[in-house]
Design a protein around this motif. Structure first.
Motif, PDB file in Angstrom:
ATOM      1  N   ASN A 147       0.664   4.111  -2.944  1.00  0.00           N
ATOM      2  CA  ASN A 147       0.581   5.414  -2.586  1.00  0.00           C
ATOM      3  C   ASN A 147       1.410   6.231  -3.145  1.00  0.00           C
ATOM      4  OD1 ASN A 147      -2.094   4.943  -1.378  1.00  0.00           O
ATOM      5  ND2 ASN A 147      -1.010   4.723   0.656  1.00  0.00           N
TER       6      ASN A 147
ATOM      7  N   SER B 170      -1.661   8.164  -6.580  1.00  0.00           N
ATOM      8  CA  SER B 170      -3.113   8.311  -5.787  1.00  0.00           C
ATOM      9  C   SER B 170      -3.963   7.470  -6.381  1.00  0.00           C
ATOM     10  CB  SER B 170      -3.616   9.627  -5.329  1.00  0.00           C
ATOM     11  OG  SER B 170      -2.736  10.437  -5.047  1.00  0.00           O
TER      12      SER B 170
ATOM     13  N   LYS C  90       0.861  -1.102   0.075  1.00  0.00           N
ATOM     14  CA  LYS C  90      -0.113  -0.026  -0.018  1.00  0.00           C
ATOM     15  C   LYS C  90       0.889   1.337   0.169  1.00  0.00           C
ATOM     16  CE  LYS C  90      -4.412  -1.759   1.920  1.00  0.00           C
ATOM     17  NZ  LYS C  90      -5.207  -1.973   3.191  1.00  0.00           N
ATOM     18  N   ASP C  91       1.879   1.213   0.662  1.00  0.00           N
ATOM     19  CA  ASP C  91       2.883   2.459   0.622  1.00  0.00           C
ATOM     20  C   ASP C  91       3.648   2.498  -0.655  1.00  0.00           C
ATOM     21  OD1 ASP C  91       2.506   2.891   3.460  1.00  0.00           O
ATOM     22  OD2 ASP C  91       4.350   1.807   4.058  1.00  0.00           O
TER      23      ASP C  91
END
Length: 232
Positions: free
Chosen positions: A69, A73, A65-66
């Motif tokens: 991101n 976005s 997820k990091d």
């Protein structure tokens, strides 16, 4: 026929023109360009309202997820399911067939359980698929591919399976390539202190193979075609 325009769609605009209900193999000889490719596909699929399962055999859920991101976005995160540190090919099929329950310990929670059902997804990415079968024989590999093909047709899911070339025996790699609906290869060439990168698509369902590899570049925005390279 796959043209340069379709290749640009594959790398820059995600799965818009990729056939649905197919199983595609994404290979790379070295590096993690396929990871950049997958994150772009994930982002574009979410923007178009598709539900995505992203399964990783080498990264944790939080790390994935990091990375996502940082890359871009993500729209509609409620459509994204991320499963990290995955290591059981039997559990993979169980999830496809709605039999397997992954407990919330995989998600850092202390109680309750989460039922992950791949058959609810529009796109399922398995990175890296080959790592699940390092210690398995070719029969297990072929049976798994057969099952994924059957599920993709029945549930209208696009599967993208990644592999580092050379991880599996040559015979196993050939079996996977022969069975899947399409093969996308990221190749790297080192020449006179330069790094040259090419995309090769030797096989794609419903298309005539290209007769030339296409050069590309990796940037902070993802993968871009080198427009000086033309399809012969």
């Amino acid at each position: 026929m796959i043209t340069l325009r379709v290749l640009m769609v594959l790398t820059s605009f995600g799965l818009k023109n990729v056939p649905t209900n197919v199983v595609l193999l994404v290979e790379e000889d070295i590096g993690d360009v396929k990871g950049v490719f997958f994150r772009k596909i994930t982002s574009d699929a979410l923007k178009s309202g598709k539900k995505v399962f992203y399964i990783s055999t080498r990264n944790s859920e939080s790390d994935l997820k990091d990375e996502m991101n940082r890359f871009e976005s993500f729209a509609k995160p409620e459509l994204l399911t991320v499963i990290g540190n995955f290591s059981d090919h039997i559990a993979l099929l169980d999830m496809c067939y709605k039999r397997h329950r992954l407990y919330s310990r995989l998600h850092g929670e202390d109680n309750g359980s989460l039922l992950h059902n791949i058959s609810e997804a529009d796109v399922c990415i398995i990175d890296t698929f080959a790592a699940l079968f390092v210690h398995e024989d070719t029969e297990v590999i072929s049976e798994t591919i057969e099952a994924l093909i059957s599920i993709s047709r029945k549930e209208n899911i696009t599967f993208l399976l990644s592999a580092d070339m050379g991880i599996l025996p040559e015979r196993a790699e050939k079996i996977i390539r022969s069975m899947v609906d399409g093969v996308i290869q990221f190749r790297t060439e080192y020449l006179a202190g330069k790094i040259n990168r090419f995309i090769n698509i030797p096989k794609m369902k419903g298309s005539i193979p290209l007769n030339k590899m296409i050069a590309y570049n990796v940037t902070s925005q993802g993968i871009t075609m080198d427009m000086r390279e033309r399809v012969g």
